[in-house]
Design a protein around this motif. Structure first.
Motif, PDB file in Angstrom:
ATOM      1  N   VAL A  34       0.862  -1.180   0.000  1.00 52.63           N
ATOM      2  CA  VAL A  34       0.000   0.000   0.000  1.00 52.63           C
ATOM      3  C   VAL A  34       0.900   1.233   0.000  1.00 52.63           C
ATOM      4  CG1 VAL A  34      -1.732   1.317   1.267  1.00 52.63           C
ATOM      5  CG2 VAL A  34      -1.866  -1.182   1.193  1.00 52.63           C
ATOM      6  N   ALA A  35       0.706   2.092  -0.982  1.00 55.19           N
ATOM      7  CA  ALA A  35       1.493   3.324  -1.087  1.00 55.19           C
ATOM      8  C   ALA A  35       0.609   4.513  -0.752  1.00 55.19           C
ATOM      9  CB  ALA A  35       2.061   3.476  -2.495  1.00 55.19           C
ATOM     10  N   VAL A  36       1.081   5.347   0.154  1.00 54.41           N
ATOM     11  CA  VAL A  36       0.349   6.557   0.528  1.00 54.41           C
ATOM     12  C   VAL A  36       1.269   7.755   0.367  1.00 54.41           C
ATOM     13  CG1 VAL A  36      -1.229   5.385   2.108  1.00 54.41           C
ATOM     14  CG2 VAL A  36       0.932   6.285   2.986  1.00 54.41           C
ATOM     15  N   GLY A  37       0.658   8.916   0.140  1.00 56.82           N
ATOM     16  CA  GLY A  37       1.465  10.114   0.001  1.00 56.82           C
ATOM     17  C   GLY A  37       0.933  11.071  -1.036  1.00 56.82           C
ATOM     18  N   ASP A  38       1.849  11.649  -1.808  1.00 57.34           N
ATOM     19  CA  ASP A  38       1.524  12.756  -2.685  1.00 57.34           C
ATOM     20  C   ASP A  38       1.606  12.353  -4.160  1.00 57.34           C
ATOM     21  OD1 ASP A  38       4.311  12.645  -3.101  1.00 57.34           O
ATOM     22  OD2 ASP A  38       4.690  14.157  -1.566  1.00 57.34           O
ATOM     23  N   SER A  39       1.972  13.316  -5.008  1.00 59.74           N
ATOM     24  CA  SER A  39       1.987  13.077  -6.451  1.00 59.74           C
ATOM     25  C   SER A  39       3.138  12.200  -6.916  1.00 59.74           C
ATOM     26  CB  SER A  39       2.067  14.425  -7.193  1.00 59.74           C
ATOM     27  OG  SER A  39       3.187  15.174  -6.744  1.00 59.74           O
ATOM     28  N   ILE A  40       4.115  11.964  -6.060  1.00 65.41           N
ATOM     29  CA  ILE A  40       5.252  11.132  -6.473  1.00 65.41           C
ATOM     30  C   ILE A  40       4.850   9.663  -6.577  1.00 65.41           C
ATOM     31  CG2 ILE A  40       7.577  10.364  -5.865  1.00 65.41           C
ATOM     32  CD1 ILE A  40       8.063  13.205  -4.779  1.00 65.41           C
ATOM     33  N   PRO A  41       4.261   9.050  -5.547  1.00 68.42           N
ATOM     34  CA  PRO A  41       3.771   7.681  -5.756  1.00 68.42           C
ATOM     35  C   PRO A  41       2.627   7.619  -6.768  1.00 68.42           C
ATOM     36  CG  PRO A  41       3.110   8.490  -3.597  1.00 68.42           C
ATOM     37  CD  PRO A  41       4.103   9.466  -4.141  1.00 68.42           C
ATOM     38  N   PHE A  42       1.859   8.695  -6.888  1.00 65.47           N
ATOM     39  CA  PHE A  42       0.776   8.742  -7.875  1.00 65.47           C
ATOM     40  C   PHE A  42       1.336   8.672  -9.301  1.00 65.47           C
ATOM     41  CE2 PHE A  42      -2.147  10.956 -10.707  1.00 65.47           C
ATOM     42  CZ  PHE A  42      -3.398  10.474 -10.322  1.00 65.47           C
ATOM     43  N   ARG A  71      -1.861  -1.264  -3.923  1.00 68.24           N
ATOM     44  CA  ARG A  71      -2.927  -0.277  -3.713  1.00 68.24           C
ATOM     45  C   ARG A  71      -2.238   1.076  -3.639  1.00 68.24           C
ATOM     46  NH1 ARG A  71      -7.950  -0.295  -0.764  1.00 68.24           N
ATOM     47  NH2 ARG A  71      -9.147   1.423  -1.703  1.00 68.24           N
ATOM     48  N   ASN A  72      -2.440   1.875  -4.669  1.00 66.55           N
ATOM     49  CA  ASN A  72      -1.768   3.164  -4.761  1.00 66.55           C
ATOM     50  C   ASN A  72      -2.741   4.258  -4.335  1.00 66.55           C
ATOM     51  OD1 ASN A  72      -0.388   5.512  -5.463  1.00 66.55           O
ATOM     52  ND2 ASN A  72       0.445   4.648  -7.341  1.00 66.55           N
ATOM     53  N   LEU A  73      -2.509   4.834  -3.164  1.00 65.01           N
ATOM     54  CA  LEU A  73      -3.393   5.854  -2.605  1.00 65.01           C
ATOM     55  C   LEU A  73      -2.717   7.221  -2.569  1.00 65.01           C
ATOM     56  CD1 LEU A  73      -4.994   3.804   0.321  1.00 65.01           C
ATOM     57  CD2 LEU A  73      -5.994   4.337  -1.905  1.00 65.01           C
ATOM     58  N   GLY A  74      -1.720   7.428  -3.433  1.00 61.95           N
ATOM     59  CA  GLY A  74      -1.100   8.739  -3.541  1.00 61.95           C
ATOM     60  C   GLY A  74      -2.078   9.768  -4.093  1.00 61.95           C
ATOM     61  N   VAL A  75      -2.016  10.990  -3.566  1.00 61.81           N
ATOM     62  CA  VAL A  75      -2.912  12.069  -4.007  1.00 61.81           C
ATOM     63  C   VAL A  75      -2.075  13.306  -4.342  1.00 61.81           C
ATOM     64  CG1 VAL A  75      -4.858  13.554  -3.416  1.00 61.81           C
ATOM     65  CG2 VAL A  75      -4.757  11.210  -2.523  1.00 61.81           C
ATOM     66  N   VAL A 103       4.138  -1.130   3.451  1.00 58.84           N
ATOM     67  CA  VAL A 103       3.593   0.223   3.287  1.00 58.84           C
ATOM     68  C   VAL A 103       4.704   1.150   2.817  1.00 58.84           C
ATOM     69  CG1 VAL A 103       2.423   2.165   4.390  1.00 58.84           C
ATOM     70  CG2 VAL A 103       1.900  -0.171   5.128  1.00 58.84           C
ATOM     71  N   ALA A 104       4.419   1.937   1.782  1.00 61.28           N
ATOM     72  CA  ALA A 104       5.359   2.950   1.293  1.00 61.28           C
ATOM     73  C   ALA A 104       4.781   4.333   1.579  1.00 61.28           C
ATOM     74  CB  ALA A 104       5.601   2.783  -0.204  1.00 61.28           C
ATOM     75  N   VAL A 105       5.607   5.197   2.146  1.00 59.94           N
ATOM     76  CA  VAL A 105       5.172   6.549   2.514  1.00 59.94           C
ATOM     77  C   VAL A 105       6.071   7.572   1.829  1.00 59.94           C
ATOM     78  CG1 VAL A 105       4.819   8.181   4.392  1.00 59.94           C
ATOM     79  CG2 VAL A 105       4.350   5.747   4.771  1.00 59.94           C
ATOM     80  N   THR A 106       5.454   8.433   1.035  1.00 60.07           N
ATOM     81  CA  THR A 106       6.173   9.553   0.414  1.00 60.07           C
ATOM     82  C   THR A 106       5.366  10.812   0.681  1.00 60.07           C
ATOM     83  OG1 THR A 106       6.880   8.079  -1.367  1.00 60.07           O
ATOM     84  CG2 THR A 106       7.244  10.428  -1.686  1.00 60.07           C
ATOM     85  N   ILE A 107       5.791  11.596   1.630  1.00 60.10           N
ATOM     86  CA  ILE A 107       5.036  12.790   2.026  1.00 60.10           C
ATOM     87  C   ILE A 107       6.016  13.823   2.592  1.00 60.10           C
ATOM     88  CG2 ILE A 107       4.564  12.146   4.421  1.00 60.10           C
ATOM     89  CD1 ILE A 107       2.003  13.614   1.893  1.00 60.10           C
ATOM     90  N   GLY A 108       5.592  15.072   2.552  1.00 56.50           N
ATOM     91  CA  GLY A 108       6.416  16.168   3.070  1.00 56.50           C
ATOM     92  C   GLY A 108       6.956  17.058   1.975  1.00 56.50           C
ATOM     93  N   ASN A 109       6.963  16.562   0.747  1.00 54.41           N
ATOM     94  CA  ASN A 109       7.505  17.346  -0.355  1.00 54.41           C
ATOM     95  C   ASN A 109       6.733  18.641  -0.571  1.00 54.41           C
ATOM     96  OD1 ASN A 109       9.491  15.259  -1.609  1.00 54.41           O
ATOM     97  ND2 ASN A 109       7.586  14.114  -1.357  1.00 54.41           N
ATOM     98  N   ASN A 110       5.413  18.568  -0.526  1.00 53.79           N
ATOM     99  CA  ASN A 110       4.608  19.767  -0.765  1.00 53.79           C
ATOM    100  C   ASN A 110       4.666  20.736   0.407  1.00 53.79           C
ATOM    101  OD1 ASN A 110       3.595  19.120  -3.412  1.00 53.79           O
ATOM    102  ND2 ASN A 110       2.359  17.537  -2.441  1.00 53.79           N
ATOM    103  N   ASP A 111       4.793  20.219   1.626  1.00 52.43           N
ATOM    104  CA  ASP A 111       5.005  21.097   2.785  1.00 52.43           C
ATOM    105  C   ASP A 111       6.274  21.932   2.573  1.00 52.43           C
ATOM    106  OD1 ASP A 111       3.381  19.468   5.367  1.00 52.43           O
ATOM    107  OD2 ASP A 111       3.854  18.390   3.533  1.00 52.43           O
ATOM    108  N   LEU A 164      10.024   4.590   4.132  1.00 56.81           N
ATOM    109  CA  LEU A 164       9.828   6.035   4.170  1.00 56.81           C
ATOM    110  C   LEU A 164      10.814   6.685   3.203  1.00 56.81           C
ATOM    111  CD1 LEU A 164       8.579   8.592   5.547  1.00 56.81           C
ATOM    112  CD2 LEU A 164      10.463   8.434   7.218  1.00 56.81           C
ATOM    113  N   TYR A 165      10.281   7.389   2.222  1.00 54.43           N
ATOM    114  CA  TYR A 165      11.129   8.069   1.236  1.00 54.43           C
ATOM    115  C   TYR A 165      11.483   9.472   1.708  1.00 54.43           C
ATOM    116  CZ  TYR A 165      10.382   4.521  -2.380  1.00 54.43           C
ATOM    117  OH  TYR A 165      10.387   3.363  -3.110  1.00 54.43           O
ATOM    118  N   ASN A 166      12.758   9.830   1.570  1.00 64.91           N
ATOM    119  CA  ASN A 166      13.135  11.207   1.868  1.00 64.91           C
ATOM    120  C   ASN A 166      12.990  12.070   0.609  1.00 64.91           C
ATOM    121  OD1 ASN A 166      15.464  10.714   0.344  1.00 64.91           O
ATOM    122  ND2 ASN A 166      16.856  10.776   2.088  1.00 64.91           N
ATOM    123  N   VAL A 167      13.563  13.256   0.603  1.00 65.03           N
ATOM    124  CA  VAL A 167      13.285  14.250  -0.437  1.00 65.03           C
ATOM    125  C   VAL A 167      14.465  14.372  -1.392  1.00 65.03           C
ATOM    126  CG1 VAL A 167      12.666  16.658  -0.876  1.00 65.03           C
ATOM    127  CG2 VAL A 167      11.842  15.511   1.203  1.00 65.03           C
TER     128      VAL A 167
END
Length: 245
Positions: A34-42, A71-75, A103-111, A164-167
């Motif tokens: 399951v991938a969650v996060g932003d436009s990068i996993p999307f 399951r790609n839940l990137g937004v 679980v893959a998490v890619t978040i924080g880039n837009n912040d 957890l992916y960094n930037v």
């Protein structure tokens, strides 16, 4: 007749024993990512209509290479507080995490991009003021507190390993912002590494090092999102982080 039936049963059992696919898992029995996060996993801007995640985005590449359901839940556009809220309140996200194996998490880039843009706007071209504002806004941001809460929320739902992916630096070498980003990203990514280290079964995927200064190959021109090659690189480091290679 009994001998014939016995012979048929023996032959059937023998055929099953030598046929490795006889008891192969169905697709539904595969482990899942399951991938969650932003436009990068999307996988934004990779040639599709952007209505659905791109099949060349890194979660699907990991799934293909490691034989996982995905399951790609990137937004696109999501910041850390939006992902945290979804994990806390949205049953689609919560159920997906509960039934995950990875679980893959890619978040924080837009912040972080928002902070960069705010500092640039407020400084009015004054580089010294820009650097001051940038550091001040980074120190005041709740992005890392949110990411810790995201990890905690995921861990409350599953014991699945988390990557957890960094930037990575999203700016081309010809863009002055490339060097601004390079000045601040090592400290930012040290915090990502600290979050991974401080939480059980959380593994860092070092996108910053993987991309290096190869933005011409890994980042879409005139954009900040990964190319297909960039997504493949993200898949590679995700597989390594989760020991799935």
């Amino acid at each position: 007749m009994k001998k014939l039936i016995k012979l048929i049963v023996v032959l059937l059992l023998a055929s099953l024993l030598v046929a490795p696919g006889a008891f192969a898992k169905s697709d539904n029995a595969k482990e899942s990512l399951v991938a969650v996060g932003d436009s990068i996993p999307f996988g934004l801007n990779l040639g599709q209509t952007n209505q659905n995640p791109a099949k060349t985005s890194y979660p699907y590449l990991i799934g293909k290479l490691a034989d996982l359901r995905v399951r790609n839940l990137g937004v696109p556009g999501w910041q850390s507080d939006q992902l945290l809220e979804a994990l806390q309140t949205d049953q689609k996200y919560r159920q997906a995490i509960i039934h995950s194996d990875y679980v893959a998490v890619t978040i924080g880039n837009n912040d972080l991009l928002a902070i960069l843009r705010e500092a640039a706007t407020e400084s009015g071209g004054n580089q010294a003021l820009f650097q001051q504002l940038l550091q001040l806004k980074l120190s005041q941001s709740d992005v890392f507190s949110n990411i810790q809460q995201i990890i905690t929320e995921i861990r409350s739902l599953t014991d699945s390993p988390i990557v957890l992916y960094n930037v990575y630096n999203p700016f081309q070498l010809t863009d002055p912002l490339h060097y601004v980003a390079d000045a601040v990203l090592p400290n930012i990514n040290a915090t990502f590494a600290g979050l991974a280290f401080a939480n059980e079964d959380v593994y860092l995927a070092d996108a910053y090092t993987a991309f290096g200064n190869n933005q011409a190959l890994y980042v879409l021109p005139g954009d900040i999102h990964p190319t297909n090659a960039g997504q493949a690189k993200l898949a590679e480091i995700g597989l390594q982080a989760l020991s799935l290679y």
